[in-house]
Design a protein around this motif. Structure first.
Motif, PDB file in Angstrom:
ATOM      1  N   LEU A 122       0.829  -1.208   0.000  1.00 52.04           N
ATOM      2  CA  LEU A 122       0.000   0.000   0.000  1.00 52.04           C
ATOM      3  C   LEU A 122       0.865   1.261   0.000  1.00 52.04           C
ATOM      4  O   LEU A 122       0.562   2.219  -0.715  1.00 52.04           O
ATOM      5  N   ARG A 123       1.911   1.276   0.796  1.00 49.08           N
ATOM      6  CA  ARG A 123       2.801   2.442   0.810  1.00 49.08           C
ATOM      7  C   ARG A 123       3.455   2.656  -0.550  1.00 49.08           C
ATOM      8  O   ARG A 123       3.579   3.781  -1.023  1.00 49.08           O
ATOM      9  N   SER A 124       3.865   1.564  -1.186  1.00 49.26           N
ATOM     10  CA  SER A 124       4.475   1.656  -2.501  1.00 49.26           C
ATOM     11  C   SER A 124       3.482   2.194  -3.531  1.00 49.26           C
ATOM     12  O   SER A 124       3.820   3.056  -4.346  1.00 49.26           O
ATOM     13  N   LEU A 125       2.254   1.700  -3.472  1.00 45.00           N
ATOM     14  CA  LEU A 125       1.221   2.172  -4.386  1.00 45.00           C
ATOM     15  C   LEU A 125       0.928   3.652  -4.164  1.00 45.00           C
ATOM     16  O   LEU A 125       0.803   4.416  -5.111  1.00 45.00           O
ATOM     17  N   ARG A 126       0.859   4.075  -2.910  1.00 41.42           N
ATOM     18  CA  ARG A 126       0.611   5.472  -2.589  1.00 41.42           C
ATOM     19  C   ARG A 126       1.738   6.343  -3.161  1.00 41.42           C
ATOM     20  O   ARG A 126       1.477   7.380  -3.756  1.00 41.42           O
ATOM     21  N   ALA A 127       2.961   5.900  -3.015  1.00 46.30           N
ATOM     22  CA  ALA A 127       4.100   6.682  -3.533  1.00 46.30           C
ATOM     23  C   ALA A 127       4.026   6.804  -5.050  1.00 46.30           C
ATOM     24  O   ALA A 127       4.288   7.862  -5.604  1.00 46.30           O
ATOM     25  N   ARG A 128       3.654   5.744  -5.720  1.00 44.01           N
ATOM     26  CA  ARG A 128       3.559   5.779  -7.177  1.00 44.01           C
ATOM     27  C   ARG A 128       2.419   6.668  -7.653  1.00 44.01           C
ATOM     28  O   ARG A 128       2.544   7.362  -8.650  1.00 44.01           O
ATOM     29  N   LEU A 129       1.296   6.641  -6.926  1.00 47.60           N
ATOM     30  CA  LEU A 129       0.155   7.455  -7.318  1.00 47.60           C
ATOM     31  C   LEU A 129       0.425   8.944  -7.136  1.00 47.60           C
ATOM     32  O   LEU A 129      -0.051   9.761  -7.898  1.00 47.60           O
ATOM     33  N   THR A 130       1.158   9.284  -6.117  1.00 50.42           N
ATOM     34  CA  THR A 130       1.383  10.703  -5.824  1.00 50.42           C
ATOM     35  C   THR A 130       2.647  11.247  -6.438  1.00 50.42           C
ATOM     36  O   THR A 130       2.914  12.446  -6.341  1.00 50.42           O
ATOM     37  N   ARG A 131       3.441  10.391  -7.075  1.00 47.40           N
ATOM     38  CA  ARG A 131       4.673  10.837  -7.708  1.00 47.40           C
ATOM     39  C   ARG A 131       4.338  11.800  -8.834  1.00 47.40           C
ATOM     40  O   ARG A 131       3.469  11.559  -9.643  1.00 47.40           O
ATOM     41  N   SER A 132       5.044  12.918  -8.868  1.00 46.07           N
ATOM     42  CA  SER A 132       4.786  13.893  -9.933  1.00 46.07           C
ATOM     43  C   SER A 132       5.269  13.347 -11.259  1.00 46.07           C
ATOM     44  O   SER A 132       6.292  12.693 -11.349  1.00 46.07           O
ATOM     45  N   THR A 133       4.490  13.622 -12.303  1.00 45.59           N
ATOM     46  CA  THR A 133       4.825  13.098 -13.623  1.00 45.59           C
ATOM     47  C   THR A 133       5.660  14.068 -14.408  1.00 45.59           C
ATOM     48  O   THR A 133       5.780  15.185 -14.169  1.00 45.59           O
TER      49      THR A 133
END
Length: 109
Positions: free
Chosen positions: A98-109
């Protein structure tokens, strides 16, 4: 939150979350405070492309902040046990995912 700030409509799932948290914290915090916390927690996820997990992350972050504000643990009905959540090792790996998914979702593109 500034009184003159434009109130942007929240997605229905986040509105439902806000309503649930207002009820849970009604005797401890005002509805305005609860709504402000939810809006603040929603901000990092506002423009993510994959929105499936956003309500879960917003609820998690909101509850942490609300508990910090009230300095007590509000009782909620526990989630139904699942295979992923049972056991120490599985629970840790689930939270890591879940933490990894959260980091990927909020990572700026």
């Amino acid at each position: 939150m500034c009184a003159n700030a434009l109130q942007i409509a929240l997605p229905p799932a986040i509105e439902e979350l806000t309503d649930r948290l207002k009820v849970s914290y009604a005797d401890l915090l005002t509805a305005t405070v609860v709504e402000g916390v939810v809006r603040d927690c929603y901000q990092p996820f506002k423009y993510v492309r994959i929105t499936s997990y956003v309500p879960m992350f917003v609820e998690h972050d909101s509850r942490i902040r609300l508990r910090q504000l009230t300095e007590c643990h509000v009782r909620t009905s526990p989630p139904a046990p699942s295979r992923e959540m049972s056991g120490g090792r599985r629970s840790r790996s689930f939270m890591t995912a879940l933490r990894s998914l959260r980091a990927r979702l909020t990572r700026s593109t």
